[in-house]
Motif scaffolding. Structure first.
Motif, PDB file in Angstrom:
ATOM      1  N   PRO A   1       0.847  -1.193   0.000  1.00 50.32           N
ATOM      2  CA  PRO A   1       0.000   0.000   0.000  1.00 50.32           C
ATOM      3  C   PRO A   1       0.890   1.255   0.000  1.00 50.32           C
ATOM      4  O   PRO A   1       2.052   1.213   0.425  1.00 50.32           O
ATOM      5  CB  PRO A   1      -0.812  -0.114   1.286  1.00 50.32           C
ATOM      6  CG  PRO A   1      -0.147  -1.151   2.117  1.00 50.32           C
ATOM      7  CD  PRO A   1       0.705  -1.986   1.224  1.00 50.32           C
ATOM      8  N   ILE A   2       0.340   2.346  -0.468  1.00 53.27           N
ATOM      9  CA  ILE A   2       1.103   3.596  -0.575  1.00 53.27           C
ATOM     10  C   ILE A   2       1.707   3.988   0.763  1.00 53.27           C
ATOM     11  O   ILE A   2       2.873   4.393   0.835  1.00 53.27           O
ATOM     12  CB  ILE A   2       0.222   4.732  -1.148  1.00 53.27           C
ATOM     13  CG1 ILE A   2      -0.119   4.420  -2.605  1.00 53.27           C
ATOM     14  CG2 ILE A   2       0.919   6.074  -1.035  1.00 53.27           C
ATOM     15  CD1 ILE A   2      -1.135   5.359  -3.226  1.00 53.27           C
ATOM     16  N   TRP A   3       0.939   3.852   1.846  1.00 55.36           N
ATOM     17  CA  TRP A   3       1.470   4.261   3.158  1.00 55.36           C
ATOM     18  C   TRP A   3       2.705   3.453   3.527  1.00 55.36           C
ATOM     19  O   TRP A   3       3.657   3.991   4.087  1.00 55.36           O
ATOM     20  CB  TRP A   3       0.399   4.174   4.247  1.00 55.36           C
ATOM     21  CG  TRP A   3      -0.020   2.772   4.597  1.00 55.36           C
ATOM     22  CD1 TRP A   3      -1.080   2.066   4.090  1.00 55.36           C
ATOM     23  CD2 TRP A   3       0.629   1.893   5.519  1.00 55.36           C
ATOM     24  NE1 TRP A   3      -1.126   0.804   4.637  1.00 55.36           N
ATOM     25  CE2 TRP A   3      -0.088   0.663   5.511  1.00 55.36           C
ATOM     26  CE3 TRP A   3       1.733   2.001   6.345  1.00 55.36           C
ATOM     27  CZ2 TRP A   3       0.267  -0.427   6.299  1.00 55.36           C
ATOM     28  CZ3 TRP A   3       2.098   0.913   7.135  1.00 55.36           C
ATOM     29  CH2 TRP A   3       1.372  -0.277   7.108  1.00 55.36           C
TER      30      TRP A   3
ATOM     31  N   VAL B   1      10.400   4.454   2.257  1.00 55.60           N
ATOM     32  CA  VAL B   1      11.214   5.523   1.667  1.00 55.60           C
ATOM     33  C   VAL B   1      11.728   6.461   2.758  1.00 55.60           C
ATOM     34  O   VAL B   1      12.935   6.727   2.849  1.00 55.60           O
ATOM     35  CB  VAL B   1      10.418   6.299   0.594  1.00 55.60           C
ATOM     36  CG1 VAL B   1      11.145   7.560   0.168  1.00 55.60           C
ATOM     37  CG2 VAL B   1      10.149   5.401  -0.619  1.00 55.60           C
ATOM     38  N   ILE B   2      10.835   6.957   3.589  1.00 59.50           N
ATOM     39  CA  ILE B   2      11.238   7.880   4.659  1.00 59.50           C
ATOM     40  C   ILE B   2      12.162   7.176   5.648  1.00 59.50           C
ATOM     41  O   ILE B   2      13.177   7.738   6.082  1.00 59.50           O
ATOM     42  CB  ILE B   2      10.001   8.477   5.353  1.00 59.50           C
ATOM     43  CG1 ILE B   2       9.247   9.390   4.377  1.00 59.50           C
ATOM     44  CG2 ILE B   2      10.394   9.233   6.619  1.00 59.50           C
ATOM     45  CD1 ILE B   2       7.859   9.793   4.828  1.00 59.50           C
ATOM     46  N   GLY B   3      11.836   5.944   5.978  1.00 55.96           N
ATOM     47  CA  GLY B   3      12.652   5.187   6.931  1.00 55.96           C
ATOM     48  C   GLY B   3      14.079   4.998   6.441  1.00 55.96           C
ATOM     49  O   GLY B   3      15.038   5.224   7.197  1.00 55.96           O
ATOM     50  N   PHE B   4      14.253   4.613   5.190  1.00 57.72           N
ATOM     51  CA  PHE B   4      15.613   4.430   4.666  1.00 57.72           C
ATOM     52  C   PHE B   4      16.343   5.758   4.525  1.00 57.72           C
ATOM     53  O   PHE B   4      17.558   5.827   4.760  1.00 57.72           O
ATOM     54  CB  PHE B   4      15.611   3.670   3.343  1.00 57.72           C
ATOM     55  CG  PHE B   4      15.652   2.178   3.514  1.00 57.72           C
ATOM     56  CD1 PHE B   4      16.652   1.564   4.254  1.00 57.72           C
ATOM     57  CD2 PHE B   4      14.683   1.380   2.932  1.00 57.72           C
ATOM     58  CE1 PHE B   4      16.694   0.193   4.412  1.00 57.72           C
ATOM     59  CE2 PHE B   4      14.713  -0.002   3.083  1.00 57.72           C
ATOM     60  CZ  PHE B   4      15.721  -0.593   3.832  1.00 57.72           C
TER      61      PHE B   4
END
Length: 185
Positions: free
Chosen positions: A141-143, A149-152
């Protein structure tokens, strides 16, 4: 052979052709240090010569970004052909990233002072990371994609004071304050 398999054969051919081009460009097949390891040591010339390095997550994120961009602009194009486009872009970057001009640019304006280009093994891993990111973006899912993405980006920022965002900024428009902050760690 069905027509649906053709894009995946092209993806395979593009990936192999890229690795052959890198070899013909004189890139090392593996680390010239004499051993193959799973993880290259950050801040050394070995860093991008092993299977994985701290920039591998950036290539994973390329897959997420390419999937999202192609979903926005080419949603009606069959997924296999969108993967061909994403692979072509990733492979073109792998070739460009390993030219003397880009290697020197990295060494001049980024934290990667000991960057001498990727080994072909590392480039193969980077292409695989993009393919994995593309596949994950399609399945999740998009979330969840946004969390990855933000985590990496945050993880690599914290650990090596660099990430995909800073890498692009520093390559295109170096900012002295960022360079000083990166060097202070």
């Amino acid at each position: 052979m069905t027509a649906r398999r053709i894009p995946y054969l092209i993806v395979t051919a593009l990936s192999i052709a890229t690795l052959v081009i890198l070899l013909l460009m004189g890139r090392n097949p593996t680390c010239p240090c004499g051993w193959v390891d799973l993880w290259g040591t950050v801040g050394t010339s070995e860093g991008s010569q092993q299977v994985f390095d701290w920039y591998w997550p950036s290539h994973l994120l390329h897959g997420f970004i390419f999937y999202a961009a192609l979903w926005l602009v080419a949603r009606r194009v069959e997924i296999g052909w969108r993967l061909v486009i994403a692979t072509a872009v990733e492979c073109a970057w792998e070739i460009a990233e390993n030219t003397n001009a880009v290697i020197e640019r990295y060494r001049e304006v980024t934290i990667s002072l000991d960057y001498y280009g990727d080994s072909v093994l590392n480039s193969a891993s980077d292409i695989t990371a993009m393919l994995l990111g593309f596949w994950l973006a399609r399945r999740l899912p998009i979330w969840a994609s946004l969390v990855i993405v933000i985590g990496f980006e945050l993880l690599t920022l914290w650990i090596i004071r660099d990430n995909l965002t800073l890498n692009v900024v520093m390559l295109l428009y170096p900012i002295e304050a960022i360079a000083e902050w990166q060097a202070s760690g």
